[in-house]
Motif scaffolding. Structure first.
Motif, short mmCIF file in Angstrom:
data_model
loop_
_atom_site.label_atom_id
_atom_site.label_comp_id
_atom_site.label_asym_id
_atom_site.label_seq_id
_atom_site.Cartn_x
_atom_site.Cartn_y
_atom_site.Cartn_z
N ARG A 34 0.82 -1.21 0.00
CA ARG A 34 0.00 0.00 0.00
C ARG A 34 0.85 1.26 0.00
O ARG A 34 0.53 2.25 -0.68
N THR A 35 1.92 1.27 0.79
CA THR A 35 2.77 2.46 0.76
C THR A 35 3.49 2.57 -0.57
O THR A 35 3.75 3.68 -1.05
N ASP A 36 3.79 1.43 -1.20
CA ASP A 36 4.45 1.47 -2.51
C ASP A 36 3.52 2.06 -3.56
O ASP A 36 3.91 2.94 -4.33
N VAL A 37 2.26 1.58 -3.59
CA VAL A 37 1.33 2.13 -4.58
C VAL A 37 0.92 3.54 -4.19
O VAL A 37 0.64 4.38 -5.06
N ALA A 38 0.92 3.86 -2.89
CA ALA A 38 0.53 5.19 -2.44
C ALA A 38 1.51 6.25 -2.93
O ALA A 38 1.10 7.33 -3.36
N TRP A 39 2.81 5.95 -2.87
CA TRP A 39 3.74 6.98 -3.34
C TRP A 39 3.65 7.13 -4.85
O TRP A 39 3.81 8.23 -5.39
#
Length: 467
Positions: free
Chosen positions: A163-168
């Protein structure tokens, strides 16, 4: 609808270990690109007051009142749309139909919103009616598309690392949308007019949304008995972690919405600079900085502080960064301030959807269902009220300062009024969000335990379905 991910490079977790993601890089980027098309119209509407009040000469008190009632309507329809998406069953899935079939109407209505055929001087009532009708129609379709899109994030991407990967990625793309939707409108409107600007933006948005549509997929839904509307509403409103998160996010949107709505007025009346170029420079500085800062926030801060700690730090930096706007008197000074604000904004942008995804995961343990639509709808219900707060603050400041768009020369108090509008309300909002987040329960050991319990539950469900 389902998709089989192709393995790609593993993602680092919080401790530096590696975890093979459940989705491909292509899927994450295609999902992210769609955010560009959703961001442009949403942010460009921040200039509705400038367009209708300063350009078309609509009475500012009428405009502020209309925006307030609109915000209440907007808030009310968000949970209903979210609930309907949770219960939708179609050959395209639960969420995808709202994106697939709602995008084009919403963009057409966005273009019409900036194509008003009336003048506030000659036809004030007709202009007000047109404003309200177009705004309501546009928002209905835009909410359906946005809710469907965001509800797919916690469903498609299941772990904190993913999620943090796709969020950035999605927020790096969003920064370009913010740059277009917030920094360019005054400049572009001065060159080709507000109406042409809006239709150009509608075309850009359509290209981004439909480019990513084929990368969306949905996982099999829960087989548990679905909750009725009022039962689902009660379950959502009694979720303490959710209430804390949306209260903080409401203050975030109030702070950023106030800055977006007031920047053109601040540049013109507080700094004494005419034309849209200066507004573009200031907003561009903030959003370019935010885009550059996203990766450091994701790589160095988010893994160490977690969702709550990252957001608290971002709110604290936001409040501190805005103080100079009360003091500077030059474009250079204001530009330095907006760059500092952009660095803090990156943390707010990165973690908003990630922390809400944790809340939705916690609800799955409670209810046995995936209710992303209701949660994003209820988040929209509450956070949309920030626009009413912004509108009322704008109305109060303009009345107190004596601002009148029909005057050739404004009273001296107007300059200080917009300087106040750009500092005190957003700083207060950021500090209040910081205080609210101190009560957020899903952090540390409790957050880890929730994630472990959910992973075990899903593993058991997968084993049961295969037996």
């Amino acid at each position: 609808m389902t998709a089989t991910p192709v393995p790609d490079a593993p993602l680092p977790d919080e401790s530096g270990a590696e975890l093979t993601p459940d989705t491909t890089v292509s899927q994450r980027w295609r999902y992210a690109i769609m955010n560009f098309g959703l961001t442009i119209p949403a942010q460009t509407t921040s200039f509705l007051l400038l367009y209708y009040v300063d350009h078309l000469k609509l009475n500012p008190a009428w405009a502020a009142t209309a925006m307030t009632f609109f915000a209440l309507y907007n808030a009310a329809n968000n949970p209903l749309i979210g609930f309907l998406s949770d219960r939708t069953r179609s050959r395209w899935g639960r969420r995808i139909p709202y994106v697939r079939f709602g995008a084009l109407p919403s963009l057409l209505l966005f273009g019409l919103l900036f194509s008003a055929p009336f003048s506030g001087t000659d036809q004030p009532v007709a202009l007000l009616v047109y404003f309200v009708v177009m705004l309501v129609l546009w928002e209905g379709f835009a909410t359906a598309v946005g809710t469907g899109y965001l509800a797919l994030l916690p469903e498609m991407f299941r772990t904190y690392r993913e999620r943090t990967d796709v969020a950035w990625r999605m927020n790096a793309v969003q920064i370009f949308g913010l740059l277009v939707g917030l920094a360019l409108p005054p400049l572009l409107a001065g060159m080709i007019g507000w109406t042409a600007m809006a239709w150009v933006f509608a075309a850009l948005s359509a290209a981004a949304i439909f480019a990513g549509l084929g990368g969306l997929f949905e996982r099999p839904g829960s087989s548990d008995r679905e909750l009725g509307f009022f039962t689902a509403l009660r379950a959502t409103f009694t979720h303490r972690a959710f209430l804390i998160v949306v209260a903080a996010l409401t203050m975030r949107f109030f702070a950023t919405g106030t800055l977006a709505a007031g920047m053109g007025f601040y540049v013109r009346y507080s700094l004494g600079i005419e034309g849209g170029a200066a507004t573009t420079i200031l907003l561009a500085g903030a959003f370019v900085t935010a885009g550059l800062a996203l990766y450091p926030w994701r790589t160095f801060i988010a893994p160490r502080l977690g969702p709550r700690g990252t957001l608290m730090l971002a709110f604290a930096l936001t409040a501190a960064s805005l103080i100079p706007l009360a003091l500077v008197n030059s474009l250079v000074g204001a530009a330095i301030t907006t760059v500092l604000f952009g660095a803090a904004l990156a943390g707010l942008i990165l973690m908003g959807d990630v922390i809400l995804a944790d809340v939705i995961d916690d609800d799955e343990l409670r209810s046995g269902q995936r209710r992303e639509g209701m949660y994003y709808g209820m988040a929209g219900f509450i956070t949309t009220l920030s626009s009413a707060l912004t509108s009322q603050t704008f109305g109060a400041v303009t009345r107190a300062s004596g601002y009148d768009p029909t005057l050739t020369v404004q009273p001296d108090a107007v300059a200080d009024g917009f300087r106040f509008f750009m500092t005190v309300p957003p700083i207060a909002g950021a500090l209040l969000a910081l205080a609210i987040l101190s009560f957020y329960p899903l952090h540390g050991a409790r957050l880890s335990a929730m994630r472990d319990a959910l992973a075990s539950r899903r593993t058991g469900q997968a084993a049961a379905s295969q037996s």
